[in-house]
Design a protein around this motif. Structure first.
Motif, PDB file in Angstrom:
ATOM      1  N   ILE A  83       0.840  -1.211   0.000  1.00 52.56           N
ATOM      2  CA  ILE A  83       0.000   0.000   0.000  1.00 52.56           C
ATOM      3  C   ILE A  83       0.866   1.249   0.000  1.00 52.56           C
ATOM      4  N   GLN A  84       1.912   1.264   0.851  1.00 56.83           N
ATOM      5  CA  GLN A  84       2.818   2.420   0.919  1.00 56.83           C
ATOM      6  C   GLN A  84       3.527   2.647  -0.412  1.00 56.83           C
ATOM      7  N   THR A  85       3.957   1.546  -1.062  1.00 60.23           N
ATOM      8  CA  THR A  85       4.621   1.656  -2.369  1.00 60.23           C
ATOM      9  C   THR A  85       3.672   2.224  -3.418  1.00 60.23           C
ATOM     10  N   SER A  86       2.431   1.713  -3.445  1.00 57.91           N
ATOM     11  CA  SER A  86       1.440   2.187  -4.425  1.00 57.91           C
ATOM     12  C   SER A  86       1.060   3.642  -4.165  1.00 57.91           C
ATOM     13  N   GLU A  87       1.001   4.032  -2.890  1.00 55.07           N
ATOM     14  CA  GLU A  87       0.692   5.425  -2.563  1.00 55.07           C
ATOM     15  C   GLU A  87       1.782   6.367  -3.048  1.00 55.07           C
ATOM     16  N   LYS A  88       3.063   5.917  -2.936  1.00 53.96           N
ATOM     17  CA  LYS A  88       4.183   6.714  -3.464  1.00 53.96           C
ATOM     18  C   LYS A  88       4.045   6.913  -4.968  1.00 53.96           C
ATOM     19  N   LEU A  89       3.744   5.818  -5.685  1.00 56.60           N
ATOM     20  CA  LEU A  89       3.584   5.891  -7.144  1.00 56.60           C
ATOM     21  C   LEU A  89       2.410   6.798  -7.511  1.00 56.60           C
ATOM     22  N   MET A  90       1.326   6.692  -6.737  1.00 55.13           N
ATOM     23  CA  MET A  90       0.131   7.508  -6.988  1.00 55.13           C
ATOM     24  C   MET A  90       0.450   8.988  -6.814  1.00 55.13           C
ATOM     25  N   LYS A  91       1.183   9.307  -5.746  1.00 53.02           N
ATOM     26  CA  LYS A  91       1.550  10.693  -5.480  1.00 53.02           C
ATOM     27  C   LYS A  91       2.420  11.247  -6.601  1.00 53.02           C
ATOM     28  N   GLU A  92       3.381  10.420  -7.069  1.00 46.59           N
ATOM     29  CA  GLU A  92       4.276  10.850  -8.144  1.00 46.59           C
ATOM     30  C   GLU A  92       3.521  11.039  -9.449  1.00 46.59           C
ATOM     31  N   ALA A  93       2.565  10.111  -9.738  1.00 49.37           N
ATOM     32  CA  ALA A  93       1.798  10.184 -10.993  1.00 49.37           C
ATOM     33  C   ALA A  93       0.883  11.409 -11.022  1.00 49.37           C
ATOM     34  N   CYS A  94       0.387  11.825  -9.845  1.00 48.94           N
ATOM     35  CA  CYS A  94      -0.547  12.955  -9.774  1.00 48.94           C
ATOM     36  C   CYS A  94       0.153  14.301  -9.565  1.00 48.94           C
ATOM     37  N   GLU A  95       1.487  14.290  -9.462  1.00 48.42           N
ATOM     38  CA  GLU A  95       2.243  15.504  -9.197  1.00 48.42           C
ATOM     39  C   GLU A  95       2.182  16.459 -10.401  1.00 48.42           C
ATOM     40  N   THR A  96       1.980  17.735 -10.133  1.00 47.56           N
ATOM     41  CA  THR A  96       1.924  18.712 -11.224  1.00 47.56           C
ATOM     42  C   THR A  96       3.337  19.061 -11.684  1.00 47.56           C
ATOM     43  N   TRP A  97       3.432  19.674 -12.874  1.00 53.30           N
ATOM     44  CA  TRP A  97       4.734  20.068 -13.420  1.00 53.30           C
ATOM     45  C   TRP A  97       5.395  21.128 -12.542  1.00 53.30           C
ATOM     46  N   GLU A  98       4.583  22.012 -11.972  1.00 50.25           N
ATOM     47  CA  GLU A  98       5.115  23.060 -11.088  1.00 50.25           C
ATOM     48  C   GLU A  98       5.742  22.445  -9.838  1.00 50.25           C
ATOM     49  N   GLU A  99       5.090  21.412  -9.294  1.00 50.76           N
ATOM     50  CA  GLU A  99       5.636  20.728  -8.112  1.00 50.76           C
ATOM     51  C   GLU A  99       6.940  20.014  -8.448  1.00 50.76           C
ATOM     52  N   LYS A 100       7.003  19.399  -9.632  1.00 46.74           N
ATOM     53  CA  LYS A 100       8.230  18.734 -10.070  1.00 46.74           C
ATOM     54  C   LYS A 100       9.363  19.741 -10.253  1.00 46.74           C
ATOM     55  N   LEU A 101       9.030  20.911 -10.796  1.00 45.93           N
ATOM     56  CA  LEU A 101      10.035  21.959 -11.008  1.00 45.93           C
ATOM     57  C   LEU A 101      10.572  22.465  -9.674  1.00 45.93           C
ATOM     58  N   ARG A 102       9.679  22.626  -8.703  1.00 39.83           N
ATOM     59  CA  ARG A 102      10.094  23.093  -7.381  1.00 39.83           C
ATOM     60  C   ARG A 102      11.019  22.070  -6.707  1.00 39.83           C
ATOM     61  N   ARG A 103      10.699  20.784  -6.845  1.00 35.74           N
ATOM     62  CA  ARG A 103      11.543  19.734  -6.254  1.00 35.74           C
ATOM     63  C   ARG A 103      12.906  19.670  -6.947  1.00 35.74           C
TER      64      ARG A 103
END
Length: 484
Positions: A396-416
């Motif tokens: 569940i924790q692994t799938s939640e990580k993947l879900m969070k990454e898949a739903c991340e916006t481009w702005e959030e990726k740029l900030r990271r």
């Protein structure tokens, strides 16, 4: 090299008085000929048939880049003995750029020439190395330990928590490669090893978003360009290594040997026969026997268009013959590439269904008694599965990580990406390493004294400059006195 053919001749043994090996040579012919898609001669630059880096890129890199823009996964990996020129072909040296920088440069040139306002291009980069069967992120200093390799039904094998940083230009890519190589060199210096002793995997993730004005719908293509520089194989008995270096060589040879087994198994499966000529129905492919082959699963016999560069050298006949035989077997492998359209939407849908099922089963487990720790259920693909409560929570924790990454916006990726960039630069500065973009070779004298890293590996030599800070500076390791 003659056309597409590579011809290898067994050298005569000058220490063999009276030609004692004549009988053995009758059994095994002295001259062997191999035919490939391309056969390059890169020994003498004055030779009219000399293959330059541009020649190699135009034949291999350009075609795979075309496929990447069509939406296919692509991969180029260099295989061969130590010192045969794998790193030179992939990364290049100095101004003589290899396939990786040439591919990245052309990628952004094509994006820059795009005048279609309905298409948006997005590029992300990851860079990691595999050393002693451990995966290390070269772009994020926070990930100092061993990253886990996992496999998902939709994604396939992937490295958990691996940094995927945004690149908006070729300059960004050059900076990331440069800083990644510096991180790799720091580890090499601290671990007393050279860069060629680890497998380096540089990956570009190209996302193309197209908006259809007539229907108002958005479509998406995501292609993965994997550029792999493998460690060279070297035999322990010929190098005389011992201790940690022997363990290192054993792990490298394990992954290279497993790669050879995977190539052979896939070639047999593609041709439908075994090496002895018997018809094979199902051939087991040992992907999981090493981290390298597990991560290259898609590239070898899977969803990818793949090129293998077999680098050979006249230094060792047996190693050269082995490399040519593996390359000959690799020709028979049949991959099954498909265009990756709307993969993110499918991934999010699959993850939602998976999380819903797992959470439901975990809720059932909570009602069970303490001694009943195993849950049996049917997964989304109709397979009967048994899992413990701990395994369910972990999944569940692994799938939640993947879900969070898949739903991340481009702005959030740029900030990271910007946050990791600052951490990486700060980490190198704390080590006293000069941060200078695209710095190649020995630097001119600075305002403070400095030390230059010299190494047997030309890709590492002189690429680190350690500034000596004001105050006392100790060079070397502190030796602890031991009482007898």
């Amino acid at each position: 090299m003659e056309g597409n053919q590579t011809i290898i001749t067994r050298p005569t043994d000058p220490t063999d008085p009276g030609n004692l090996k004549a009988a053995a040579r009758k059994v095994e012919e002295d001259v062997k000929t191999f035919t490939f898609d391309k056969s390059y001669w890169s020994f003498d630059k004055n030779d009219p048939n000399y293959a330059t880096q541009a020649h190699l890129y135009n034949d291999l890199g350009k075609e795979l880049l075309n496929h990447a823009f069509e939406g296919f996964n692509t991969c180029i990996f260099a295989y061969g003995q130590t010192g045969a020129g794998k790193s030179y072909s992939m990364m290049g040296y100095g101004d003589d750029k290899g396939i990786i920088p040439l591919t990245c440069c052309e990628l952004f040139n094509r994006i820059g020439r795009n005048y279609d306002n309905t298409i948006i291009y997005q590029v992300q980069v990851s860079y990691f190395e595999i050393y002693n069967e451990r995966v290390r992120d070269l772009l994020n200093p926070k990930h100092k330990g061993n990253l886990k390799v996992r496999e998902h039904p939709t994604l396939g094998p992937y490295v958990e928590d691996l940094s995927k940083l945004i690149a908006n230009s070729f300059q960004d890519i050059e900076n990331l490669i440069d800083e990644g190589n510096k991180t790799r060199t720091v580890a090499a210096t601290n671990m007393n090893r050279t860069s060629s002793r680890s497998h380096a995997v540089f990956t570009l993730l190209l996302k193309q978003k197209r908006h259809d004005a007539e229907t108002g719908l958005d479509t998406e293509k995501v292609s993965r360009i994997s550029l792999v520089d493998l460690a060279g194989s070297e035999r322990a008995n010929s190098t005389g290594v011992t201790g940690a270096r022997l363990k290192e060589s054993a792990n490298i040879n394990k992954s290279i040997t497993t790669l050879g087994k995977v190539i052979t198994s896939l070639a047999d499966a593609s041709s439908g026969t075994s090496r002895k000529g018997a018809i094979k129905v199902d051939s087991f492919v040992p992907y999981r026997d090493s981290v390298l082959t597990w991560l290259l699963k898609d590239s070898l016999g899977g969803n990818s268009k793949t090129v293998m560069i077999a680098a050979i050298s006249p230094a060792d006949y047996d190693e050269t013959l082995s490399t040519l035989r593996y390359a000959d077997a690799a020709k028979r492998i049949k991959n099954k590439p498909v265009i990756n359209e709307d993969p993110n939407g499918r991934l999010i849908r699959d993850l939602k269904e998976e999380l819903q099922l797992l959470r439901k089963k975990l809720g059932v487990e909570a009602c069970f008694s303490d001694n009943q720790q195993v849950i049996a259920f049917v997964d989304g693909e109709g397979n009967f599965v048994k899992k413990t409560k701990e395994e369910l929570v972990n999944q569940i924790q692994t799938s939640e990580k993947l879900m969070k990454e898949a739903c991340e916006t481009w702005e959030e990726k740029l900030r990271r990406t910007e946050e990791i960039q600052l951490i990486r630069e700060k980490t190198l500065e704390e080590l006293g390493i000069l941060i200078e973009k695209n710095a190649v070779g020995v630097h001119p004298p600075k305002k403070v004294p400095y030390l230059v890293n010299l190494n047997e590996d030309p890709l590492m030599s002189e690429c680190l400059v350690y500034q000596i800070k004001p105050g006392a500076t100790r060079v070397g390791r502190i030796l602890k006195m031991r009482r007898e």
